[in-house]
Write an enzyme that holds these catalytic residues in place. Structure first.
Site, PDB file in Angstrom:
ATOM      1  N   ASN A   1      -1.358 -16.207  -1.202  1.00  0.00           N
ATOM      2  CA  ASN A   1      -0.077 -16.434  -1.890  1.00  0.00           C
ATOM      3  C   ASN A   1       1.051 -16.771  -0.920  1.00  0.00           C
ATOM      4  OD1 ASN A   1      -0.301 -13.754  -1.017  1.00  0.00           O
ATOM      5  ND2 ASN A   1       1.173 -13.026  -2.535  1.00  0.00           N
TER       6      ASN A   1
ATOM      7  N   GLU B   1      -1.696  -3.402   2.286  1.00  0.00           N
ATOM      8  CA  GLU B   1      -0.571  -3.839   1.439  1.00  0.00           C
ATOM      9  C   GLU B   1      -1.209  -4.487   0.220  1.00  0.00           C
ATOM     10  OE1 GLU B   1       1.482  -5.777  -0.522  1.00  0.00           O
ATOM     11  OE2 GLU B   1       2.164  -7.148   1.062  1.00  0.00           O
TER      12      GLU B   1
ATOM     13  N   CYS C   1       3.898 -10.169  -4.121  1.00  0.00           N
ATOM     14  CA  CYS C   1       3.700  -8.731  -4.320  1.00  0.00           C
ATOM     15  C   CYS C   1       5.040  -8.042  -4.593  1.00  0.00           C
ATOM     16  CB  CYS C   1       3.009  -8.131  -3.121  1.00  0.00           C
ATOM     17  SG  CYS C   1       3.758  -8.602  -1.562  1.00  0.00           S
TER      18      CYS C   1
HETATM   19  P1  NAD Z   1      -9.224 -10.942  -5.016  1.00  0.00           P
HETATM   20  O1  NAD Z   1      -9.290  -9.483  -5.046  1.00  0.00           O
HETATM   21  O2  NAD Z   1     -10.395 -11.718  -5.546  1.00  0.00           O
HETATM   22  O3  NAD Z   1      -9.020 -11.487  -3.513  1.00  0.00           O
HETATM   23  C1  NAD Z   1      -7.882 -11.136  -2.740  1.00  0.00           C
HETATM   24  C2  NAD Z   1      -8.166 -11.510  -1.275  1.00  0.00           C
HETATM   25  O4  NAD Z   1      -9.143 -10.633  -0.760  1.00  0.00           O
HETATM   26  C3  NAD Z   1      -8.723 -12.926  -1.053  1.00  0.00           C
HETATM   27  O5  NAD Z   1      -8.065 -13.513   0.055  1.00  0.00           O
HETATM   28  C4  NAD Z   1     -10.182 -12.716  -0.735  1.00  0.00           C
HETATM   29  O6  NAD Z   1     -10.685 -13.689   0.185  1.00  0.00           O
HETATM   30  C5  NAD Z   1     -10.171 -11.351  -0.096  1.00  0.00           C
HETATM   31  N1  NAD Z   1     -11.413 -10.636  -0.288  1.00  0.00           N
HETATM   32  C6  NAD Z   1     -12.125 -10.511  -1.428  1.00  0.00           C
HETATM   33  N2  NAD Z   1     -13.225  -9.746  -1.219  1.00  0.00           N
HETATM   34  C7  NAD Z   1     -13.199  -9.384   0.087  1.00  0.00           C
HETATM   35  C8  NAD Z   1     -14.036  -8.579   0.912  1.00  0.00           C
HETATM   36  N3  NAD Z   1     -15.148  -7.975   0.439  1.00  0.00           N
HETATM   37  N4  NAD Z   1     -13.697  -8.436   2.202  1.00  0.00           N
HETATM   38  C9  NAD Z   1     -12.587  -9.027   2.701  1.00  0.00           C
HETATM   39  N5  NAD Z   1     -11.750  -9.773   1.972  1.00  0.00           N
HETATM   40  C10 NAD Z   1     -12.042  -9.942   0.678  1.00  0.00           C
HETATM   41  O7  NAD Z   1      -7.906 -11.365  -5.757  1.00  0.00           O
HETATM   42  P2  NAD Z   1      -7.423 -12.797  -6.226  1.00  0.00           P
HETATM   43  O8  NAD Z   1      -7.928 -13.056  -7.604  1.00  0.00           O
HETATM   44  O9  NAD Z   1      -7.642 -13.832  -5.168  1.00  0.00           O
HETATM   45  O10 NAD Z   1      -5.882 -12.499  -6.300  1.00  0.00           O
HETATM   46  C11 NAD Z   1      -5.349 -11.873  -7.432  1.00  0.00           C
HETATM   47  C12 NAD Z   1      -4.936 -10.459  -7.168  1.00  0.00           C
HETATM   48  O11 NAD Z   1      -4.861 -10.178  -5.793  1.00  0.00           O
HETATM   49  C13 NAD Z   1      -3.544 -10.262  -7.716  1.00  0.00           C
HETATM   50  O12 NAD Z   1      -3.619  -9.705  -8.990  1.00  0.00           O
HETATM   51  C14 NAD Z   1      -2.874  -9.377  -6.716  1.00  0.00           C
HETATM   52  O13 NAD Z   1      -2.960  -8.053  -7.165  1.00  0.00           O
HETATM   53  C15 NAD Z   1      -3.706  -9.436  -5.493  1.00  0.00           C
HETATM   54  N6  NAD Z   1      -3.032 -10.060  -4.367  1.00  0.00           N
HETATM   55  C16 NAD Z   1      -2.075  -9.355  -3.730  1.00  0.00           C
HETATM   56  C17 NAD Z   1      -1.411  -9.919  -2.662  1.00  0.00           C
HETATM   57  C18 NAD Z   1      -0.343  -9.173  -1.932  1.00  0.00           C
HETATM   58  O14 NAD Z   1       0.544  -9.783  -1.387  1.00  0.00           O
HETATM   59  N7  NAD Z   1      -0.432  -7.871  -1.855  1.00  0.00           N
HETATM   60  C19 NAD Z   1      -1.724 -11.208  -2.258  1.00  0.00           C
HETATM   61  C20 NAD Z   1      -2.719 -11.908  -2.932  1.00  0.00           C
HETATM   62  C21 NAD Z   1      -3.377 -11.315  -3.991  1.00  0.00           C
END
Ligand code: NAD
Length: 477
Positions: free
Chosen positions: A155, A252, A286
């Protein structure tokens, strides 16, 4: 074919940029058009092993480089980054979707973050404790914790990577960054600016199958510190893995920020500021304000003004000069946000704005009013262009409702009442609170959450401390 040049990057391991050797590759698409941009080659187990061996060696060297030189090298990297803002911002808009002006601002903030950490490298002080015995000394010393494994999301790929890179590198740690596979080119371009000023191997960048990368890096005894920004379920999983290997981790994990608007708030100022802040990056932030608790005396006027300003937003591709809001990051995210809106309307929320027309991965900026307190949109992180509004009768009620979900990252308050400011700053369960403004995150202040939003801080001296070990030495002559 995109009108702008775009190519997926290689991975940076073993001191050089090379093609990942995984059998799988991923396709990176432009979320505004659905057009395929390029294929991303992923790291395989051998690439990750090489990254681990390299980071181990590089740490032994980098930790001994004097802080003044670490600072100077990082500052030169930041200068390169600033010179490259236009190019990097274009890559970011193509692969992530945000308006170009937002992409440029993100790149500038990433540079500011690394600059602040670079300066801070020279201020990592220990302390001297008055000794208990004659002819003796008691010192507290600070050392870099060791090689870092960092995971950043799509994001704000530049800023959220910069928070990790800046802190780790300034503290004297080597780092392997796994940035988001959805937005690889902008982060690689930023990493390249820094890497040109660093000894080989100190900074490495991989893209891969996320679960394979986290398993390989976190379970290795070489890695001493883990830092992750992303979703709660993935954060929980990485925390469990880190605990098994007794690794320190900073998490985070997103938020669902409450906004409390008191009766004395300046309505126009509040609405203008919050509409802009809410729909930045199509709400995929976030710290985005999501739940608006508004004093009942002001509520109808607030909903009307917020709805009108939301309706007036110009939605379009990020490369289009007049776009104020771009698409969400993918069709997967579009479907998830639409589903959350639909379930909340079915539960009784009233759609003031939103709905059709939608194309590509766009979601119309949406305001839901009179949202029942058990509607899904108040409990699941929207992570999209959706705001919810509810009236309140007493401040106690607003604080209780604001605290009634598992998140605790950012919060906002609009009032000049000292009594309200004191009550909310004491009792709102968040890691950052902005009062009559939106500045919840700046390089020199800590940023982090409570409850399910994670633990530990990034930025500020707390962010630096996360990459340091403490040693007590007691010397008797
Ligand atoms: P997601 O949980 O599928 O993935 C989030 C991130 O985690 C991705 O970059 C992914 O590559 C990584 N990831 C996934 N599985 C992993 C693993 N086993 N090991 C290491 N990294 C892993 O979420 P999404 O659908 O891509 O994003 C949506 C949700 O993610 C949102 O609802 C939000 O809550 C959260 N999000 C939060 C932030 C933040 O700034 N805190 C940023 C992006 C997404």
């Amino acid at each position: 074919m995109s009108a702008h040049p775009y190519a997926c990057p290689d991975i940076l391991v073993g001191g050089t940029w090379r093609k990942g050797r995984h059998a799988q590759h991923l396709t990176v698409c432009n979320p505004a058009t659905g057009e395929m941009l390029d294929n991303l080659h992923l790291a395989n187990a051998d690439d990750l092993q090489l990254a681990l061996e390299t980071t181990h060696k590089a740490f032994d060297h980098w930790r001994q480089v004097p802080a003044h030189e670490r600072c100077a090298r990082l500052e030169r990297g930041v200068a390169r980054l600033r010179e490259s803002i236009d190019r990097i911002a274009t890559l970011l808009t193509l692969e992530q979707g945000k308006p170009l002006a937002e992409a440029k601002a993100e790149c500038a903030l990433a540079a500011d973050l690394i600059k602040w950490y670079a300066e801070e490298a020279r201020r990592v002080y220990g302390r001297v404790i008055p000794a208990r015995l004659p002819n003796s000394r008691m010192d507290v010393l600070k050392f870099p914790v060791g090689p870092v494994a960092a995971f950043s999301p799509w994001n704000f790929p530049l800023v959220l990577s910069a928070r990790k890179l800046g802190g780790a590198l300034a503290a004297g740690c080597s780092i392997v960054l796994k940035a988001a596979e959805e937005t690889p080119a902008s982060v690689a371009a930023m990493v390249d600016c820094l890497n040109q000023e660093l000894p080989a191997g100190v900074l490495q960048l991989v893209y891969g199958v996320p679960s394979e990368v986290s398993q390989a890096l976190i379970s290795s005894p070489i890695v001493r510190k883990v830092t992750f920004t992303g979703s709660v379920p993935v954060g929980r999983h990485l925390a469990e893995m880190s605990a098994r290997h007794l690794k320190r981790i900073t998490l985070e994990l997103g938020g669902h920020a409450p906004v409390i608007v008191c009766r004395d708030a300046d309505l126009n100022r509040t609405v203008n500021m919050m509409v802009q802040h809410k729909f930045r990056n199509a709400g995929q932030a976030c710290l985005a304000p999501t739940r608006f608790f508004v004093d009942r005396h002001l509520y109808n006027d607030f909903v009307e003004a917020f709805g009108a300003a939301t309706q007036a937003l110009r939605v379009g591709p990020g490369m289009q000069a007049d776009s104020q809001m771009g698409p969400v990051a993918s069709e997967r995210r579009q479907a998830a946000v639409r589903d959350l809106i639909d379930r909340s309307i079915a539960r009784g929320a009233r759609a003031v704005t939103g709905g059709a027309p939608e194309m590509g991965s766009f979601v119309a900026p949406t305001l839901l009013a009179d949202v029942p307190l058990d509607a899904p949109v108040l409990h699941e992180e929207p992570f999209g262009p959706v705001a919810s509004a509810m009236p309140f009768d007493t401040l106690d009620q607003a604080i209780a409702q604001a605290n009634a979900n598992p998140y605790g990252l950012a919060g906002y308050l609009f009032t000049d009442s000292a009594k309200a400011i004191l009550a909310v700053s004491e009792r709102l369960e968040v890691g950052s609170l902005a009062i009559n403004g939106m500045g919840v995150s700046v390089p020199e202040a800590p940023f982090g959450g409570v409850k399910d939003s994670g633990y530990g801080s990034e930025s500020g001296i707390e962010g630096m401390e996360a990459f340091l070990d403490t040693k007590f030495t007691h010397y008797v002559a």
